[in-house]
Structures are given as structure tokens and as C-alpha cells.
Motif scaffolding. Structure first.
Motif, PDB file in Angstrom:
ATOM      1  N   GLU A 106       0.841  -1.193   0.000  1.00 51.23           N
ATOM      2  CA  GLU A 106       0.000   0.000   0.000  1.00 51.23           C
ATOM      3  C   GLU A 106       0.880   1.247   0.000  1.00 51.23           C
ATOM      4  O   GLU A 106       1.960   1.246   0.606  1.00 51.23           O
ATOM      5  CB  GLU A 106      -0.896  -0.018   1.251  1.00 51.23           C
ATOM      6  N   TRP A 107       0.410   2.319  -0.665  1.00 50.00           N
ATOM      7  CA  TRP A 107       1.137   3.591  -0.726  1.00 50.00           C
ATOM      8  C   TRP A 107       0.423   4.653   0.102  1.00 50.00           C
ATOM      9  O   TRP A 107      -0.810   4.655   0.196  1.00 50.00           O
ATOM     10  CB  TRP A 107       1.235   4.083  -2.171  1.00 50.00           C
ATOM     11  N   TYR A 108       1.207   5.594   0.658  1.00 47.71           N
ATOM     12  CA  TYR A 108       0.663   6.650   1.509  1.00 47.71           C
ATOM     13  C   TYR A 108       1.342   7.984   1.207  1.00 47.71           C
ATOM     14  O   TYR A 108       2.478   8.031   0.728  1.00 47.71           O
ATOM     15  CB  TYR A 108       0.941   6.348   2.991  1.00 47.71           C
ATOM     16  N   THR A 109       0.651   9.075   1.539  1.00 47.68           N
ATOM     17  CA  THR A 109       1.342  10.325   1.817  1.00 47.68           C
ATOM     18  C   THR A 109       1.602  10.333   3.318  1.00 47.68           C
ATOM     19  O   THR A 109       0.722   9.974   4.109  1.00 47.68           O
ATOM     20  CB  THR A 109       0.510  11.561   1.414  1.00 47.68           C
ATOM     21  N   ALA A 110       2.811  10.703   3.712  1.00 50.23           N
ATOM     22  CA  ALA A 110       3.222  10.559   5.111  1.00 50.23           C
ATOM     23  C   ALA A 110       3.627  11.907   5.694  1.00 50.23           C
ATOM     24  O   ALA A 110       4.290  12.713   5.028  1.00 50.23           O
ATOM     25  CB  ALA A 110       4.393   9.574   5.203  1.00 50.23           C
ATOM     26  N   PHE A 111       3.234  12.141   6.922  1.00 48.22           N
ATOM     27  CA  PHE A 111       3.528  13.388   7.628  1.00 48.22           C
ATOM     28  C   PHE A 111       4.012  13.052   9.036  1.00 48.22           C
ATOM     29  O   PHE A 111       3.693  12.001   9.583  1.00 48.22           O
ATOM     30  CB  PHE A 111       2.285  14.279   7.712  1.00 48.22           C
ATOM     31  N   GLN A 112       4.761  13.982   9.634  1.00 46.75           N
ATOM     32  CA  GLN A 112       5.215  13.772  11.005  1.00 46.75           C
ATOM     33  C   GLN A 112       5.561  15.114  11.637  1.00 46.75           C
ATOM     34  O   GLN A 112       6.089  16.007  10.967  1.00 46.75           O
ATOM     35  CB  GLN A 112       6.434  12.845  11.033  1.00 46.75           C
ATOM     36  N   TYR A 113       5.250  15.217  12.934  1.00 45.64           N
ATOM     37  CA  TYR A 113       5.711  16.347  13.735  1.00 45.64           C
ATOM     38  C   TYR A 113       6.498  15.797  14.913  1.00 45.64           C
ATOM     39  O   TYR A 113       6.033  14.892  15.615  1.00 45.64           O
ATOM     40  CB  TYR A 113       4.533  17.195  14.240  1.00 45.64           C
ATOM     41  N   ASN A 114       7.720  16.328  15.147  1.00 45.42           N
ATOM     42  CA  ASN A 114       8.549  15.959  16.285  1.00 45.42           C
ATOM     43  C   ASN A 114       8.701  17.192  17.172  1.00 45.42           C
ATOM     44  O   ASN A 114       8.996  18.281  16.667  1.00 45.42           O
ATOM     45  CB  ASN A 114       9.959  15.517  15.847  1.00 45.42           C
ATOM     46  N   GLY A 115       8.546  17.028  18.490  1.00 46.83           N
ATOM     47  CA  GLY A 115       8.635  18.215  19.315  1.00 46.83           C
ATOM     48  C   GLY A 115       9.024  17.970  20.755  1.00 46.83           C
ATOM     49  O   GLY A 115       8.705  16.931  21.339  1.00 46.83           O
TER      50      GLY A 115
END
Length: 231
Positions: A106-115
Motif C-alpha cells: 500500500e502507498w501513503y502520503t506521510a507526515f510527522q511532527y517531532n517536538g
């Protein structure tokens, strides 16, 4: 990528049936030269993780609370809090395409926030779930990483889960960037049946924590004792 967009996308999606949450306690001796190490060596970590799927993707998030009795390596802080928020939107589900039986499931658009209180990073890119023999889970995400400390970079992240019989399993993740490499891998035993609670609820084992920083050729290589409760 703005966090408001990510949160909005999640809130507009219908949540599906699967979700899992766990809390972990880890104890290790961090005596190395990196920013992850401590002044005394001793470090305790409490981690809360949550994973869920929703109609058009999935979400993984965690928070680490760290306690170092004599302070972290480069500060006098004895306590630290760090977290990541990682949603993905499935291109297969959006396009109504069934998962593949080939290498890329499966394919995705991927996002992430590190804080944390002193560091923030925003990541965006493309992700995938792979069909790898022996692995019940193998995810691979490639991000552009925009951060407020250090230069912007790219990050390749892998997460994986391998069952090892009835009561053992191996799981973890690895992050590569142009500046460093971090890998945390856990070997866990299902203790729950021994104390009369539901299978998979209570696990004990060890985590191998490895970090390498390219510019200073510094390493952090630690085995931690851990216990994990799942609900």
C-alpha cells in the motif's frame, strides 16, 4: 507541513475498528558522548504509544518522559519530554484500489511532527507498507525534514514487527538522515499468561538503543531493561 492541515485531515476521517495503546518503562545506563546521554549514566524512560487506523489511513503517536538523576549530558535538566505525531493518508484507499500482493502492499502520503520544549521538526513525504516474508509489519517512509535546530535534511524511516513463536516477538524502528542514524529494537516475551491476564497485555524484555551522529563520529549503544503493558 502545517500541523493544522494534518489534524484537520484526521478529524474529517471516520475512525475504524482497530486501535492499540501501550505504556513502557525502560531503564538503561547512558554514558556516551551524545545528546541522548546523561551526566551520571543512569536514565529512566516512560513511553506512551498509540496506533490506530482510520477510513483513509493510519496514525502513530508517542510521548517519552525521561528522568536523569544528575542531568542530561549537555544540560542540567533532570527531566525531559519529547513526542512525535505521525499520520499517513492511504493513496490506495483514497483511489479505492485494493492492497497489492506484491512487494509494495500500500502507498501513503506521510507526515510527522517531532517536538520538545527546545526542538521542533516538520516532516512530509511518501510512505508504504511492504510484504516482507517473516514480517507481519514492515513500513517504510521517506520524508523531507524541516527543523528549527540544525540543517534541514531527508529522513528514511522503517518500522517492523516479527513474531518469534507463541510468546516472543521482535519489533522496532530505524531512522536514517544525512546527519545521523537512530535505531531502537525490542525483544519481548509475553508474560501475561503466567499471571492470569489476557494474552499480549503484559510483556518484558530488552531494548537495544543505538544512535550514531555522523559529524562527530559519536555513538550511543545501550541495552535497556523494559516492561510493557498494552490495552
Amino acid at each position: 507541513m502545517k500541523r493544522a492541515f494534518i489534524i484537520s485531515a484526521l478529524l474529517t476521517a471516520q475512525l475504524s475498528a482497530f486501535s492499540t495503546t501501550n505504556i513502557q518503562y525502560l531503564y538503561g545506563n547512558f554514558e556516551g558522548p551524545t545528546f541522548l546521554d546523561t551526566q551520571s549514566g543512569n536514565k529512566q524512560t516512560v513511553t506512551i504509544e498509540h496506533y490506530r487506523t482510520f477510513e483513509y489511513g493510519d496514525l502513530f503517536t508517542f510521548a517519552d518522559y525521561v528522568h536523569a538523576p544528575k542531568g542530561l549530558r549537555f544540560t542540567d535538566k533532570k527531566n525531559d519530554l519529547y513526542g512525535e505525531f505521525s499520520p499517513r493518508l492511504s493513496l490506495n484507499k483514497i483511489a479505492d484500489i485494493a492492497p497489492s500482493e506484491g512487494l509494495v502492499k500500500e502507498w501513503y502520503t506521510a507526515f510527522q511532527y517531532n517536538g520538545s520544549s527546545t526542538y521542533h521538526a516538520w516532516l512530509y513525504g511518501i510512505g508504504s507498507d511492504l510484504n516482507i516474508p517473516g514480517f507481519s509489519v514492515f513500513g517504510l517512509n521517506l520524508y523531507r525534514k524541516i527543523q528549527d535546530v540544525g540543517i534541514d535534511t531527508y529522513q528514511l524511516s522503517a518500522n517492523y514487527y516479527v513474531p518469534l513463536g507463541e510468546r516472543w516477538h521482535f519489533e522496532g524502528f530505524s531512522d536514517w538522515t544525512t546527519r545521523d542514524f537512530l535505531s531502537q529494537n525490542q525483544l519481548l516475551f509475553d508474560l501475561a499468561p503466567n499471571i492470569g491476564i489476557s494474552k499480549g497485555k503484559l510483556e518484558i524484555g530488552t531494548e537495544w538503543h543505538y544512535y550514531h551522529e555522523n559529524s562527530y563520529h559519536s555513538d550511543n549503544d545501550v541495552f535497556q531493561a523494559m516492561i510493557k503493558y498494552v490495552w
